[in-house]
Design an enzyme around this catalytic site. Structure first.
Site, PDB file in Angstrom:
ATOM      1  N   LYS A   1      76.277  97.439 111.821  1.00 23.76           N
ATOM      2  CA  LYS A   1      77.214  96.652 112.649  1.00 23.76           C
ATOM      3  C   LYS A   1      78.636  96.667 112.108  1.00 23.76           C
ATOM      4  O   LYS A   1      79.525  96.101 112.720  1.00 23.76           O
ATOM      5  CB  LYS A   1      76.734  95.190 112.718  1.00 23.76           C
ATOM      6  CG  LYS A   1      75.243  94.993 112.978  1.00 23.76           C
ATOM      7  CD  LYS A   1      74.852  95.378 114.370  1.00 23.76           C
ATOM      8  CE  LYS A   1      73.394  95.131 114.671  1.00 23.76           C
ATOM      9  NZ  LYS A   1      72.998  93.738 114.707  1.00 23.76           N
TER      10      LYS A   1
ATOM     11  N   GLY B   1      76.303  89.093 122.225  1.00 23.73           N
ATOM     12  CA  GLY B   1      75.735  88.987 123.563  1.00 23.73           C
ATOM     13  C   GLY B   1      74.806  90.116 123.925  1.00 23.73           C
ATOM     14  O   GLY B   1      74.379  90.231 125.072  1.00 23.73           O
ATOM     15  N   GLY B   2      74.463  90.943 122.915  1.00 27.42           N
ATOM     16  CA  GLY B   2      73.470  91.995 123.166  1.00 27.42           C
ATOM     17  C   GLY B   2      72.172  91.398 123.679  1.00 27.42           C
ATOM     18  O   GLY B   2      71.427  92.037 124.411  1.00 27.42           O
ATOM     19  N   GLY B   3      71.904  90.182 123.290  1.00 22.07           N
ATOM     20  CA  GLY B   3      70.709  89.482 123.759  1.00 22.07           C
ATOM     21  C   GLY B   3      70.998  88.515 124.889  1.00 22.07           C
ATOM     22  O   GLY B   3      70.118  87.756 125.299  1.00 22.07           O
TER      23      GLY B   3
ATOM     24  N   GLY C   1      68.846  86.174 118.314  1.00 19.15           N
ATOM     25  CA  GLY C   1      68.690  87.590 117.994  1.00 19.15           C
ATOM     26  C   GLY C   1      67.580  87.802 116.995  1.00 19.15           C
ATOM     27  O   GLY C   1      66.773  86.900 116.733  1.00 19.15           O
TER      28      GLY C   1
ATOM     29  N   GLY D   1      74.000  86.217 114.324  1.00 17.34           N
ATOM     30  CA  GLY D   1      74.116  87.667 114.197  1.00 17.34           C
ATOM     31  C   GLY D   1      75.284  88.180 115.029  1.00 17.34           C
ATOM     32  O   GLY D   1      76.033  87.408 115.639  1.00 17.34           O
ATOM     33  N   ALA D   2      75.440  89.503 115.047  1.00 15.35           N
ATOM     34  CA  ALA D   2      76.491  90.126 115.859  1.00 15.35           C
ATOM     35  C   ALA D   2      76.045  91.541 116.204  1.00 15.35           C
ATOM     36  O   ALA D   2      75.213  92.129 115.515  1.00 15.35           O
ATOM     37  CB  ALA D   2      77.804  90.171 115.103  1.00 15.35           C
TER      38      ALA D   2
ATOM     39  N   THR E   1      68.148  89.050 113.739  1.00 21.15           N
ATOM     40  CA  THR E   1      68.579  88.769 112.362  1.00 21.15           C
ATOM     41  C   THR E   1      68.416  87.288 112.031  1.00 21.15           C
ATOM     42  O   THR E   1      68.003  86.929 110.922  1.00 21.15           O
ATOM     43  CB  THR E   1      70.048  89.203 112.173  1.00 21.15           C
ATOM     44  OG1 THR E   1      70.204  90.522 112.708  1.00 21.15           O
ATOM     45  CG2 THR E   1      70.436  89.220 110.704  1.00 21.15           C
TER      46      THR E   1
ATOM     47  N   GLU F   1      76.155  80.724 122.296  1.00 19.05           N
ATOM     48  CA  GLU F   1      76.523  81.094 120.921  1.00 19.05           C
ATOM     49  C   GLU F   1      77.993  80.768 120.656  1.00 19.05           C
ATOM     50  O   GLU F   1      78.353  80.280 119.580  1.00 19.05           O
ATOM     51  CB  GLU F   1      76.274  82.587 120.697  1.00 19.05           C
ATOM     52  CG  GLU F   1      74.804  82.947 120.668  1.00 19.05           C
ATOM     53  CD  GLU F   1      74.536  84.433 120.605  1.00 19.05           C
ATOM     54  OE1 GLU F   1      73.494  84.815 120.087  1.00 19.05           O
ATOM     55  OE2 GLU F   1      75.368  85.220 121.092  1.00 19.05           O
TER      56      GLU F   1
HETATM   57  C1  5RP Z   1      72.530  87.578 121.192  1.00 24.18           C
HETATM   58  C2  5RP Z   1      73.474  88.002 120.121  1.00 24.18           C
HETATM   59  C3  5RP Z   1      72.887  88.447 118.833  1.00 24.18           C
HETATM   60  O1  5RP Z   1      73.366  87.659 117.812  1.00 24.18           O
HETATM   61  C4  5RP Z   1      73.295  89.893 118.639  1.00 24.18           C
HETATM   62  O2  5RP Z   1      72.831  90.638 119.745  1.00 24.18           O
HETATM   63  C5  5RP Z   1      72.705  90.451 117.356  1.00 24.18           C
HETATM   64  O3  5RP Z   1      71.321  90.559 117.501  1.00 24.18           O
HETATM   65  P1  5RP Z   1      70.401  91.135 116.339  1.00 24.18           P
HETATM   66  O4  5RP Z   1      70.429  90.139 115.241  1.00 24.18           O
HETATM   67  O5  5RP Z   1      69.057  91.271 116.993  1.00 24.18           O
HETATM   68  O6  5RP Z   1      70.982  92.474 115.932  1.00 24.18           O
HETATM   69  O7  5RP Z   1      74.664  87.977 120.259  1.00 24.18           O
HETATM   70  O8  5RP Z   1      73.222  87.242 122.344  1.00 24.18           O
END
Ligand code: 5RP
Length: 311
Positions: free
Chosen positions: A200, A174-176, A105, A161-162, A107, A182
């Site tokens: 968040k 899993g946004g990414g 991610g 991150g989350a 972060t 992970e």
């Molecule tokens: C990727 C994730 C990331 O940790 C989650 O999407 C947070 O991303 P970011 O740090 O860009 O807010 O789970 O699968």
């Protein structure tokens, strides 16, 4: 059990007197790129996609994209908050001779920057296990030692991150699209520490994150899995579509991602287990009872740390 370090305060807001606050190249001067220094190549596999049938988006950051784009000042505050949280977590938890799990991610980029600084400054001996292609690239680009679970099946500390954190420190991730690796890395880590910005921090999952719970599926099963999830738990399921490629997002494991937009608060532990039992499901983005601590970077420049009462 490791004791709280200098930034720790149970459910407290902690001002973070962070050394070397200058941002690194990968932060893009307040941007939110998932990229790595010296590279303009967006890491594949961890790309945030558009929503099938919905408005198209150009933002490839897993944690940033939303149907309503925030203003520039919110974005830079969020980026600064990511950095504060990351640096606090690295100061408190990274120690010499550790095997580290490196999350994915935007972060985590700040955390890796700080880890690399500390390796140089303190001559730390660390081994890093990536959770994605993006994380692997980050580890290599920052000159850290790359390894894998074959050689290092026991991880001392995973940092990630989350997308959202609830009051019990359950997570949506899993946004990414990197949720499966992970979860594997976090699951084999003695300690799992989460870093996030103030956006968040929720009471209930879904309060602020409206893109649903990612579910990684074997491609041939995405239709029956979608139907089964809706039949059991309601809501809407969408196949995550790629932005700069025709067709669906394909994960680092060669699978598809479904985004389940749930319509009510559920008993997440039960739901997670039930979804994992559906044939064709690889894993879900629900991280139940896994995070030991979460560091939230706040808008006022402080860091708010939350931890499980039992840890
Ligand atoms: C990727 C994730 C990331 O940790 C989650 O999407 C947070 O991303 P970011 O740090 O860009 O807010 O789970 O699968």
């Amino acid at each position: 059990m490791q004791r709280p370090g200098p930034f720790s305060s149970l459910y407290g807001r902690v001002l973070a007197p962070l050394p070397g606050r200058a941002g690194g190249a990968a932060s893009g001067g307040g941007g939110s790129s998932w990229g790595v220094p010296g590279s303009h190549v967006q890491p594949p596999g961890c790309e945030q996609s558009g929503v099938l049938g919905g408005a198209s988006r150009t933002n490839t950051n897993g944690g940033e994209a939303s149907s309503v784009l925030p203003g520039a000042s919110t974005m830079s505050k969020a980026e600064e908050a990511k950095k504060l949280a990351s640096r606090a977590a690295v100061e408190n938890h990274v120690k010499n001779n550790q095997v580290l799990g490196i999350g994915s991610g935007s972060t985590i980029v700040h955390a890796v920057q700080r880890i690399a600084e500390r390796v140089k400054q303190e001559n730390l001996n660390l081994v890093c296990i990536p959770t994605s292609f993006q994380a692997r690239q980050l580890i290599l680009q920052y000159g850290l030692t790359l390894s894998d679970l074959d050689r290092h099946p026991e991880i001392d500390l995973a940092i990630d991150g989350a997308d959202e954190v609830d009051a019990d420190l359950n997570l949506i991730k899993g946004g990414g699209g990197c949720l499966t690796q992970e979860k594997i890395v976090a699951g084999y880590a003695s300690r799992f520490i989460v870093i996030a910005d103030f956006r968040k921090d929720s009471k209930n999952l879904g309060d602020q994150w409206h893109k649903g719970i990612p579910i990684e599926v074997i491609p041939m099963a995405y239709v029956p899995v979608s139907r089964a999830v809706i039949q059991k738990f309601g809501g809407v399921v969408e196949l995550r579509m790629a932005v700069n490629k025709a067709g669906p997002v394909v994960t680092d494991n060669g699978n598809f991602i479904l985004d389940w937009k749930f319509d009510r608060v559920h008993k997440w532990s039960e739901v997670n287990t039930a979804i994992k039992m559906i044939p064709g499901v690889v894993d879900t983005g629900l991280f139940i009872n896994m995070a030991e601590r979460v560091y939230f970077g706040m808008q006022d420049g402080s860091v708010n740390m939350k931890e499980k009462p039992f840890s």
